[in-house]
Design an enzyme around this catalytic site. Structure first.
Site, PDB file in Angstrom:
ATOM      1  N   SER A  83       0.864  -1.189   0.000  1.00  0.00           N
ATOM      2  CA  SER A  83       0.000   0.000   0.000  1.00  0.00           C
ATOM      3  C   SER A  83       0.898   1.236   0.000  1.00  0.00           C
ATOM      4  O   SER A  83       2.133   1.117   0.023  1.00  0.00           O
ATOM      5  CB  SER A  83      -0.889  -0.012   1.252  1.00  0.00           C
ATOM      6  OG  SER A  83      -0.064  -0.200   2.378  1.00  0.00           O
ATOM      7  N   GLU A 115       1.686  10.061 -11.137  1.00  0.00           N
ATOM      8  CA  GLU A 115       0.608   9.331 -11.809  1.00  0.00           C
ATOM      9  C   GLU A 115      -0.735   9.634 -11.146  1.00  0.00           C
ATOM     10  O   GLU A 115      -0.788   9.860  -9.936  1.00  0.00           O
ATOM     11  CB  GLU A 115       0.852   7.816 -11.688  1.00  0.00           C
ATOM     12  CG  GLU A 115       2.193   7.353 -12.221  1.00  0.00           C
ATOM     13  CD  GLU A 115       2.488   5.897 -11.820  1.00  0.00           C
ATOM     14  OE1 GLU A 115       1.551   5.160 -11.465  1.00  0.00           O
ATOM     15  OE2 GLU A 115       3.667   5.511 -11.881  1.00  0.00           O
ATOM     16  N   LYS A 117      -4.111   8.810  -9.357  1.00  0.00           N
ATOM     17  CA  LYS A 117      -4.510   7.703  -8.478  1.00  0.00           C
ATOM     18  C   LYS A 117      -5.988   7.420  -8.786  1.00  0.00           C
ATOM     19  O   LYS A 117      -6.875   8.124  -8.337  1.00  0.00           O
ATOM     20  CB  LYS A 117      -4.319   8.083  -7.021  1.00  0.00           C
ATOM     21  CG  LYS A 117      -4.478   6.908  -6.060  1.00  0.00           C
ATOM     22  CD  LYS A 117      -4.068   7.292  -4.633  1.00  0.00           C
ATOM     23  CE  LYS A 117      -4.226   6.110  -3.674  1.00  0.00           C
ATOM     24  NZ  LYS A 117      -5.624   5.619  -3.619  1.00  0.00           N
ATOM     25  N   LYS A 288       6.295   8.745  -7.406  1.00  0.00           N
ATOM     26  CA  LYS A 288       7.265   7.659  -7.257  1.00  0.00           C
ATOM     27  C   LYS A 288       8.645   8.123  -7.710  1.00  0.00           C
ATOM     28  O   LYS A 288       8.762   8.812  -8.728  1.00  0.00           O
ATOM     29  CB  LYS A 288       6.862   6.459  -8.129  1.00  0.00           C
ATOM     30  CG  LYS A 288       5.518   5.869  -7.786  1.00  0.00           C
ATOM     31  CD  LYS A 288       5.105   4.784  -8.765  1.00  0.00           C
ATOM     32  CE  LYS A 288       3.736   4.267  -8.413  1.00  0.00           C
ATOM     33  NZ  LYS A 288       3.208   3.299  -9.391  1.00  0.00           N
TER      34      LYS A 288
HETATM   35  C1  LIG Z   1       3.942   1.431  -5.804  1.00  0.00           C
HETATM   36  C2  LIG Z   1       2.720   0.551  -5.515  1.00  0.00           C
HETATM   37  C3  LIG Z   1       2.723   0.125  -4.057  1.00  0.00           C
HETATM   38  C4  LIG Z   1       2.740  -0.715  -6.433  1.00  0.00           C
HETATM   39  N1  LIG Z   1       3.945  -1.520  -6.187  1.00  0.00           N
HETATM   40  C5  LIG Z   1       3.869  -2.693  -5.506  1.00  0.00           C
HETATM   41  O1  LIG Z   1       2.813  -3.146  -5.085  1.00  0.00           O
HETATM   42  C6  LIG Z   1       5.154  -3.440  -5.264  1.00  0.00           C
HETATM   43  C7  LIG Z   1       5.095  -4.622  -4.552  1.00  0.00           C
HETATM   44  C8  LIG Z   1       6.283  -5.294  -4.276  1.00  0.00           C
HETATM   45  C9  LIG Z   1       7.486  -4.794  -4.725  1.00  0.00           C
HETATM   46  O2  LIG Z   1       8.693  -5.438  -4.465  1.00  0.00           O
HETATM   47  C10 LIG Z   1       8.729  -6.383  -3.436  1.00  0.00           C
HETATM   48  C11 LIG Z   1       9.056  -7.696  -3.796  1.00  0.00           C
HETATM   49  C12 LIG Z   1       9.104  -8.660  -2.786  1.00  0.00           C
HETATM   50  C13 LIG Z   1       8.821  -8.312  -1.449  1.00  0.00           C
HETATM   51  C14 LIG Z   1       8.485  -6.979  -1.120  1.00  0.00           C
HETATM   52  C15 LIG Z   1       8.436  -6.014  -2.117  1.00  0.00           C
HETATM   53  C16 LIG Z   1       7.522  -3.623  -5.466  1.00  0.00           C
HETATM   54  C17 LIG Z   1       6.347  -2.937  -5.737  1.00  0.00           C
HETATM   55  C18 LIG Z   1       1.443   1.288  -5.871  1.00  0.00           C
HETATM   56  C19 LIG Z   1       0.281   1.095  -5.128  1.00  0.00           C
HETATM   57  C20 LIG Z   1      -0.906   1.747  -5.509  1.00  0.00           C
HETATM   58  C21 LIG Z   1      -0.890   2.580  -6.635  1.00  0.00           C
HETATM   59  C22 LIG Z   1      -2.043   3.287  -7.124  1.00  0.00           C
HETATM   60  N2  LIG Z   1      -3.237   3.193  -6.507  1.00  0.00           N
HETATM   61  N3  LIG Z   1      -1.936   4.063  -8.214  1.00  0.00           N
HETATM   62  C23 LIG Z   1      -0.756   4.181  -8.861  1.00  0.00           C
HETATM   63  N4  LIG Z   1      -0.692   4.970  -9.954  1.00  0.00           N
HETATM   64  N5  LIG Z   1       0.359   3.541  -8.448  1.00  0.00           N
HETATM   65  C24 LIG Z   1       0.315   2.742  -7.352  1.00  0.00           C
HETATM   66  N6  LIG Z   1       1.459   2.103  -6.968  1.00  0.00           N
END
Ligand SMILES: CC(C)(CNC(=O)c1ccc(Oc2ccccc2)cc1)c1ccc2c(N)nc(N)nc2n1
Length: 329
Positions: A83, A115, A117, A288
């Site tokens: 999250s 970006e 949301k 980001k």
């Molecule tokens: C950045 C991230 C949280 C996605 N990324 C991930 O979920 C994520 C998950 C594990 C990752 O690496 C890991 C790998 C293994 C273990 C722990 C982390 C890296 C990114 C996110 C969440 C919600 C978003 C949203 N509502 N809108 C937009 N535009 N972007 C968003 N981006």
């Protein structure tokens, strides 16, 4: 037509229809009249009817799948769906930027991707050798529900990627505002309970056990993150988003790259009153760090990345329009 010619015609129709689907639903560039499109689809359905053994899950005729499910299976996310921590004003964003610079140990301007949301439902899509295999809700970030059948009905979701990659992408499933208003109008006619907002309508539609109902809800999808073993050769988040677009994913076009948090703040301020111009609801902006090298240095807290933050717009004050009230003074 003999069998060989029919097979060739089926493959030609599939490629043509998928091309039109991509242009219409992913690029929003209609390329063929509905009547022509329907004719192609009818011919493909007829030919596949004659050669059932040729029908594969990737055929455009198979978007609206089988019978209603009794319940949704659970899916363990191989990579957790994290999250975002929240920012509510410019000062919060400046403090986020300072934590990023300290974490990296630099005074340099940090390059950020900004970006929209989307106010929808977070979903994760898994592809094996370029074919859509499984889609799931976020759930608690570790375990979600398997809603593959419903996600397949979203026309902008590519069933086959432009490269045979095994990757996992994350994004937001949502209901465009016009579809929401049309759906509530139909429900009012049938004296059914109305959905409070497009987000609830999207969630309710994706939780339908019958994919035929989900297919009628005009759901759509924007992808915003790619995780997984076979990551594409990209050194930055903005590069990964461009590559996801080349693979055939629908990625929101309103994203921008800026050097330094002040430019991000101005961009966000510019959007605060422009939300009504969009065909869908947004509840904020996501900022980001663009460099993957910096993202790796910054890492994660227990539940969210240190290299991203969600700026939440103030909830639109509930403007109740006082209609037809004569005020006599
Ligand atoms: C950045 C991230 C949280 C996605 N990324 C991930 O979920 C994520 C998950 C594990 C990752 O690496 C890991 C790998 C293994 C273990 C722990 C982390 C890296 C990114 C996110 C969440 C919600 C978003 C949203 N509502 N809108 C937009 N535009 N972007 C968003 N981006």
């Amino acid at each position: 037509m003999d069998r060989t010619e029919t097979i060739a015609r089926i493959e030609q129709l599939r490629a043509t229809i998928e091309r039109h689907n991509y242009l219409y639903y992913v690029k929003d560039e209609p390329s063929i009249a509905d009547y022509e499109y329907d004719k192609l689809m009818q011919e493909l359905i007829r030919l596949e009817g004659e050669f059932q053994e040729l029908v594969t899950a990737e055929s455009p005729t198979q978007r609206v799948g089988g019978t209603p499910l009794a319940s949704f299976d659970k899916v363990e996310h191989r990579i957790p769906m994290l999250s975002l921590s929240n920012a509510f004003n410019a000062q919060d964003l400046r403090e986020f930027d300072r934590r990023v610079q300290q974490g990296i140990g630099t005074e340099e301007l940090i390059r950020y991707v900004c970006e929209l949301k989307i106010d929808g439902l977070a979903v994760s899509l898994r592809y094996e050798n370029g074919r859509f295999l499984q889609g799931a809700t976020r759930g608690d970030g570790r375990t979600g529900e398997d809603i593959t059948q419903n996600l397949r009905t979203i026309r902008s979701l590519p069933l086959v990627l432009k490269q045979p990659l095994s990757i996992e992408v994350r994004g937001e499933a949502y209901m465009p505002r016009r579809a929401f208003e049309r759906l509530n109008h139909e429900r009012a006619e049938r004296e059914e309970a109305l959905f409070a907002n497009p987000r609830n309508a999207a969630a309710g539609s994706l939780r339908q056990l019958d994919p035929k109902i989900a297919a009628e809800r005009s759901l759509d999808l924007f992808l915003y993150s790619m995780v997984g073993d076979e990551g594409l050769p990209a050194a930055s988040h903005s590069g990964a988003l461009a590559l996801m677009e080349e693979l055939g994913f629908k990625v929101n076009p309103e994203r921008r790259v800026f050097d330094g948090i002040e430019a991000v703040i101005s961009f966000i301020e510019g959007w605060t009153d422009r939300r009504s111009e969009l065909a869908y609801d947004i509840d904020g902006m996501v900022v980001k760090v663009d460099s993957f090298a910096y993202q790796d240095e910054l890492g994660f807290t227990a539940k969210s990345p240190r290299w991203a933050i969600a700026y939440k717009f103030p909830a639109e004050e509930a403007v109740t329009v006082l209609r037809d009230i004569e005020i006599t003074v």
